[in-house]
Design a protein around this motif. Structure first.
Motif, PDB file in Angstrom:
ATOM      1  N   GLY A 121       0.814  -1.214   0.000  1.00  0.00           N
ATOM      2  CA  GLY A 121       0.000   0.000   0.000  1.00  0.00           C
ATOM      3  C   GLY A 121       0.843   1.257   0.000  1.00  0.00           C
ATOM      4  O   GLY A 121       0.539   2.221  -0.715  1.00  0.00           O
ATOM      5  N   LEU A 122       1.927   1.261   0.775  1.00  0.00           N
ATOM      6  CA  LEU A 122       2.818   2.424   0.812  1.00  0.00           C
ATOM      7  C   LEU A 122       3.487   2.652  -0.536  1.00  0.00           C
ATOM      8  O   LEU A 122       3.656   3.796  -0.967  1.00  0.00           O
ATOM      9  N   LYS A 123       3.863   1.572  -1.214  1.00  0.00           N
ATOM     10  CA  LYS A 123       4.475   1.713  -2.544  1.00  0.00           C
ATOM     11  C   LYS A 123       3.477   2.309  -3.527  1.00  0.00           C
ATOM     12  O   LYS A 123       3.843   3.153  -4.354  1.00  0.00           O
ATOM     13  N   GLN A 124       2.211   1.888  -3.442  1.00  0.00           N
ATOM     14  CA  GLN A 124       1.214   2.435  -4.364  1.00  0.00           C
ATOM     15  C   GLN A 124       0.916   3.902  -4.041  1.00  0.00           C
ATOM     16  O   GLN A 124       0.697   4.708  -4.951  1.00  0.00           O
ATOM     17  N   ILE A 125       0.929   4.251  -2.754  1.00  0.00           N
ATOM     18  CA  ILE A 125       0.769   5.656  -2.369  1.00  0.00           C
ATOM     19  C   ILE A 125       1.917   6.485  -2.931  1.00  0.00           C
ATOM     20  O   ILE A 125       1.721   7.584  -3.470  1.00  0.00           O
ATOM     21  N   LEU A 126       3.132   5.952  -2.815  1.00  0.00           N
ATOM     22  CA  LEU A 126       4.315   6.645  -3.330  1.00  0.00           C
ATOM     23  C   LEU A 126       4.192   6.895  -4.825  1.00  0.00           C
ATOM     24  O   LEU A 126       4.461   8.011  -5.305  1.00  0.00           O
ATOM     25  N   TRP A 127       3.766   5.880  -5.568  1.00  0.00           N
ATOM     26  CA  TRP A 127       3.622   6.030  -7.008  1.00  0.00           C
ATOM     27  C   TRP A 127       2.506   7.019  -7.344  1.00  0.00           C
ATOM     28  O   TRP A 127       2.626   7.813  -8.284  1.00  0.00           O
ATOM     29  N   GLY A 128       1.432   6.991  -6.592  1.00  0.00           N
ATOM     30  CA  GLY A 128       0.346   7.942  -6.808  1.00  0.00           C
ATOM     31  C   GLY A 128       0.786   9.373  -6.573  1.00  0.00           C
ATOM     32  O   GLY A 128       0.418  10.286  -7.319  1.00  0.00           O
ATOM     33  N   LEU A 129       1.586   9.590  -5.524  1.00  0.00           N
ATOM     34  CA  LEU A 129       2.104  10.937  -5.251  1.00  0.00           C
ATOM     35  C   LEU A 129       3.040  11.398  -6.365  1.00  0.00           C
ATOM     36  O   LEU A 129       3.028  12.574  -6.749  1.00  0.00           O
ATOM     37  N   PHE A 130       3.851  10.489  -6.886  1.00  0.00           N
ATOM     38  CA  PHE A 130       4.730  10.844  -8.006  1.00  0.00           C
ATOM     39  C   PHE A 130       3.908  11.272  -9.215  1.00  0.00           C
ATOM     40  O   PHE A 130       4.218  12.271  -9.869  1.00  0.00           O
ATOM     41  N   LYS A 131       2.857  10.506  -9.515  1.00  0.00           N
ATOM     42  CA  LYS A 131       1.995  10.859 -10.643  1.00  0.00           C
ATOM     43  C   LYS A 131       1.401  12.253 -10.477  1.00  0.00           C
ATOM     44  O   LYS A 131       1.359  13.048 -11.422  1.00  0.00           O
ATOM     45  N   LYS A 132       0.925  12.534  -9.270  1.00  0.00           N
ATOM     46  CA  LYS A 132       0.253  13.810  -9.030  1.00  0.00           C
ATOM     47  C   LYS A 132       1.235  14.972  -8.941  1.00  0.00           C
ATOM     48  O   LYS A 132       1.132  15.967  -9.676  1.00  0.00           O
ATOM     49  N   VAL A 133       2.213  14.864  -8.030  1.00  0.00           N
ATOM     50  CA  VAL A 133       3.086  15.992  -7.705  1.00  0.00           C
ATOM     51  C   VAL A 133       4.110  16.265  -8.799  1.00  0.00           C
ATOM     52  O   VAL A 133       4.361  17.423  -9.157  1.00  0.00           O
ATOM     53  N   VAL A 134       4.701  15.195  -9.342  1.00  0.00           N
ATOM     54  CA  VAL A 134       5.785  15.367 -10.303  1.00  0.00           C
ATOM     55  C   VAL A 134       5.271  15.471 -11.736  1.00  0.00           C
ATOM     56  O   VAL A 134       5.655  16.364 -12.486  1.00  0.00           O
ATOM     57  N   ILE A 135       4.386  14.549 -12.129  1.00  0.00           N
ATOM     58  CA  ILE A 135       3.916  14.523 -13.514  1.00  0.00           C
ATOM     59  C   ILE A 135       2.750  15.490 -13.727  1.00  0.00           C
ATOM     60  O   ILE A 135       2.840  16.424 -14.535  1.00  0.00           O
ATOM     61  N   LEU A 160      11.519  23.041 -19.879  1.00  0.00           N
ATOM     62  CA  LEU A 160      10.768  22.088 -20.698  1.00  0.00           C
ATOM     63  C   LEU A 160      11.505  20.768 -20.845  1.00  0.00           C
ATOM     64  O   LEU A 160      10.892  19.696 -20.801  1.00  0.00           O
ATOM     65  N   SER A 161      12.818  20.833 -20.981  1.00  0.00           N
ATOM     66  CA  SER A 161      13.611  19.608 -21.141  1.00  0.00           C
ATOM     67  C   SER A 161      13.476  18.707 -19.915  1.00  0.00           C
ATOM     68  O   SER A 161      13.338  17.484 -20.037  1.00  0.00           O
ATOM     69  N   THR A 162      13.504  19.295 -18.712  1.00  0.00           N
ATOM     70  CA  THR A 162      13.366  18.520 -17.483  1.00  0.00           C
ATOM     71  C   THR A 162      12.001  17.857 -17.410  1.00  0.00           C
ATOM     72  O   THR A 162      11.876  16.679 -17.041  1.00  0.00           O
ATOM     73  N   THR A 163      10.969  18.599 -17.777  1.00  0.00           N
ATOM     74  CA  THR A 163       9.611  18.046 -17.764  1.00  0.00           C
ATOM     75  C   THR A 163       9.489  16.870 -18.719  1.00  0.00           C
ATOM     76  O   THR A 163       8.892  15.834 -18.385  1.00  0.00           O
ATOM     77  N   ILE A 164      10.070  16.998 -19.912  1.00  0.00           N
ATOM     78  CA  ILE A 164      10.022  15.910 -20.892  1.00  0.00           C
ATOM     79  C   ILE A 164      10.764  14.680 -20.374  1.00  0.00           C
ATOM     80  O   ILE A 164      10.294  13.540 -20.531  1.00  0.00           O
ATOM     81  N   ILE A 165      11.907  14.883 -19.725  1.00  0.00           N
ATOM     82  CA  ILE A 165      12.672  13.763 -19.161  1.00  0.00           C
ATOM     83  C   ILE A 165      11.851  13.042 -18.093  1.00  0.00           C
ATOM     84  O   ILE A 165      11.822  11.806 -18.027  1.00  0.00           O
ATOM     85  N   LEU A 166      11.167  13.803 -17.242  1.00  0.00           N
ATOM     86  CA  LEU A 166      10.324  13.197 -16.197  1.00  0.00           C
ATOM     87  C   LEU A 166       9.180  12.394 -16.815  1.00  0.00           C
ATOM     88  O   LEU A 166       8.846  11.294 -16.339  1.00  0.00           O
ATOM     89  N   ILE A 167       8.580  12.935 -17.876  1.00  0.00           N
ATOM     90  CA  ILE A 167       7.495  12.217 -18.544  1.00  0.00           C
ATOM     91  C   ILE A 167       8.007  10.929 -19.167  1.00  0.00           C
ATOM     92  O   ILE A 167       7.353   9.874 -19.070  1.00  0.00           O
ATOM     93  N   LEU A 168       9.189  10.959 -19.776  1.00  0.00           N
ATOM     94  CA  LEU A 168       9.776   9.756 -20.371  1.00  0.00           C
ATOM     95  C   LEU A 168      10.079   8.708 -19.309  1.00  0.00           C
ATOM     96  O   LEU A 168       9.838   7.513 -19.509  1.00  0.00           O
ATOM     97  N   SER A 202      12.179  13.224  -6.337  1.00  0.00           N
ATOM     98  CA  SER A 202      11.387  14.032  -7.268  1.00  0.00           C
ATOM     99  C   SER A 202      10.153  14.606  -6.581  1.00  0.00           C
ATOM    100  O   SER A 202       9.800  15.776  -6.787  1.00  0.00           O
ATOM    101  N   ILE A 203       9.512  13.790  -5.749  1.00  0.00           N
ATOM    102  CA  ILE A 203       8.331  14.273  -5.021  1.00  0.00           C
ATOM    103  C   ILE A 203       8.724  15.429  -4.107  1.00  0.00           C
ATOM    104  O   ILE A 203       8.055  16.471  -4.062  1.00  0.00           O
ATOM    105  N   GLY A 204       9.818  15.254  -3.375  1.00  0.00           N
ATOM    106  CA  GLY A 204      10.287  16.321  -2.491  1.00  0.00           C
ATOM    107  C   GLY A 204      10.697  17.562  -3.251  1.00  0.00           C
ATOM    108  O   GLY A 204      10.478  18.690  -2.801  1.00  0.00           O
ATOM    109  N   MET A 205      11.256  17.358  -4.438  1.00  0.00           N
ATOM    110  CA  MET A 205      11.729  18.471  -5.260  1.00  0.00           C
ATOM    111  C   MET A 205      10.578  19.312  -5.791  1.00  0.00           C
ATOM    112  O   MET A 205      10.662  20.549  -5.843  1.00  0.00           O
ATOM    113  N   TYR A 206       9.492  18.650  -6.174  1.00  0.00           N
ATOM    114  CA  TYR A 206       8.400  19.352  -6.855  1.00  0.00           C
ATOM    115  C   TYR A 206       7.159  19.571  -5.987  1.00  0.00           C
ATOM    116  O   TYR A 206       6.191  20.161  -6.454  1.00  0.00           O
ATOM    117  N   MET A 207       7.194  19.102  -4.746  1.00  0.00           N
ATOM    118  CA  MET A 207       6.064  19.343  -3.852  1.00  0.00           C
ATOM    119  C   MET A 207       5.929  20.836  -3.598  1.00  0.00           C
ATOM    120  O   MET A 207       6.884  21.497  -3.181  1.00  0.00           O
TER     121      MET A 207
END
Length: 488
Positions: free
Chosen positions: A195-209, A427-435, A471-476
């Motif tokens: 559950g914690l791993k899925q929460i972590l991935w969900g936060l990455f999707k929201k906060v970073v992507i 923009l380059s950083t955002t594209i790298i994160l999306i990739l 990444s989450i900490g960086m973009y929160m």
């Protein structure tokens, strides 16, 4: 209360300790704690709207009890109609009243008639579209005798208000979630870690992507008249990843949080952007809503039975209603209509159920990988059609969407978008994160969520975890951004 907030970061561990170390020996106390925590979670936004949840809970609980005591069909139907009127009545007043009034006035104005009708200054309660559908499905299932009505009011109140999925789903069925409140729950370390791993991935999707893509998408859509075609394509792509990262991220956090407390929620997203046709996309996107409409609307009005005309009619109905469910705006209806148009050729050629038992590049029945170039081409085409449809979803009005799409088709599509786009982002950083995001989603497409089973190499696995956390900490953001589907 938002999942991506400091408030929730404090709320969750406190509740976890109380749940597993204070009330763990008494199931009823655990359920009471869930109800109280859920009301705090929801009331954190606006306590006044707790009255709507309470009223809906009382009405549908009472109707369920009365249905269990009633055998006369006409009275049973009357009880069901009461539930439908109450639930859809709330939804209609808060979400659609002004839409209908405004269009009613516009229609008469078009014919030269002025009528004194006034709109209401209503605030749309967060999550009302989700919990009304959840309670409504309970009444329908009890009426159809698919479910025994509960006589445990606390368990039912916990089912209706369960905080992880209360405001943005998944829209749970009583047949799945309600019985889990009857059974003793024991702590499972492996499930909690999962559950914690899925929460972590969900936060990455929201906060970073999602949040990074949102800044670009908002700028492009707000200034679409003055930007090049290539920039408009970039904006549409960013919104495509924004809405997926935002909404599926919420579902991941909700499912992972529920697992911390011993509950299993239904899967709501299954890597939809890797679909090979639009039918497969809708089996993988917002699964809880798609199956809700299938079971409680599409099948009751005839489904895929009857003449071709009736089948096509039912398809248009389900997509138009799905569009309208998302919001009181013609853009959502146009979005639903466009998806219906995408779907119709598959239905006419009987190919709408072609890709049921595999995902692109992997066959679940044979449990093996494969490569078919044509399927990858289908995926690209389906993704492109989806991006076009999202333009209508994001646009402020239909003319905005049409002008946006028309502006894409000119020679400036071959230019390179500017790096900053006026929002101060790299923009380059955002594209790298999306990739990076796409690669992890692709690697994990056989599982329930992308990082459920990372590389078997421990060093690589922990590198991925550390990068996600960093990444989450960086973009929160200091001011948390709400989730897109809160407005629905």
């Amino acid at each position: 209360m938002l999942f991506n907030s400091i408030d929730f970061a404090i709320f969750l561990p406190i509740l976890f300790v109380l749940y597993w170390f204070v009330t763990n020996k008494n199931l009823r106390y655990q359920n009471i704690l869930i109800v109280a925590a859920s009301y705090i979670f929801y009331g954190w936004w606006d306590w006044r709207f707790l009255s709507l949840i309470c009223f809906s809970t009382i009405v549908d609980y009472t109707i369920g009890v009365l249905l269990s005591k009633q055998n006369k069909e006409i009275k049973r139907k009357l009880l069901l109609v009461t539930s439908i009127v109450v639930n859809l009545g709330f939804l209609g007043i808060f979400k659609y009243y002004n839409f209908f009034i405004d269009n009613f006035v516009s229609l008469f104005t078009f014919f030269g008639k002025e009528i004194p009708v006034y709109s209401l200054n209503l605030v749309l309660p967060v999550g009302i579209s989700f919990y009304t559908f959840q309670t409504l499905s309970y009444s329908i299932d009890v009426y159809k005798r698919k479910l025994q009505p509960t006589h445990d009011f606390i368990a039912f109140a916990a089912f209706v208000s369960f905080f992880p999925q209360l405001v943005a789903g998944p829209i749970e069925r009583a047949t799945n979630l309600l019985p889990q409140f009857y059974s003793k729950r024991t702590f499972n370390y492996n499930k909690a870690v999962d559950g914690l791993k899925q929460i972590l991935w969900g936060l990455f999707k929201k906060v970073v992507i999602a949040d990074n893509c949102a800044e670009i998408a908002n700028y492009v859509f707000d200034n679409s008249n003055n930007l090049s075609a290539s920039t408009l394509v970039l904006g549409a792509l960013c919104f495509t990843f924004q809405i997926y990262g935002d909404f599926s991220g919420y579902s991941d956090i909700a499912i992972g949080t529920a697992r911390l407390f011993g509950f299993s929620l239904m899967k709501n997203f299954s890597f939809p952007y890797f679909s090979r046709d639009i039918a497969e996309f809708w089996r993988r996107w917002h699964i809880s809503l798609s199956t809700w409409f299938r079971d409680y609307l599409y099948i009751p009005i005839g489904g895929s039975k009857g003449s071709k005309f009736k089948q096509l009619r039912n398809t248009f109905v389900i997509f138009l209603v799905s569009g309208f469910w998302h919001g009181a705006n013609w853009t959502f209806i146009a979005w639903g209509l466009l998806n219906a148009i995408y779907f119709i050729p598959l239905q006419l050629t009987k190919n709408n159920r072609k890709n049921l038992y595999s995902i692109i590049g992997y066959d679940f029945t044979q449990k093996k990988y494969y490569f078919k170039l044509f399927e990858y081409l289908q995926m690209v085409i389906t993704f492109s059609l989806t991006v076009i449809a999202w333009i209508f979803f994001r646009a402020t009005e239909i003319t905005h969407a049409c002008n946006y799409i028309i502006s894409i088709f000119n020679k400036s599509i071959f230019t390179i978008p500017p790096k900053g786009l006026g929002v101060g982002l790299n923009l380059s950083t955002t594209i790298i994160l999306i990739l990076f995001f796409i690669i992890l989603e692709w690697k994990g497409r056989r599982f329930h969520y992308a990082i459920e089973s990372l590389s078997k190499y421990k060093a690589l696995r922990w590198f991925a975890y550390c990068f996600i956390i960093f990444s989450i900490g960086m973009y929160m953001k200091t001011t948390e951004s709400p989730f897109i589907y809160f407005q629905f």
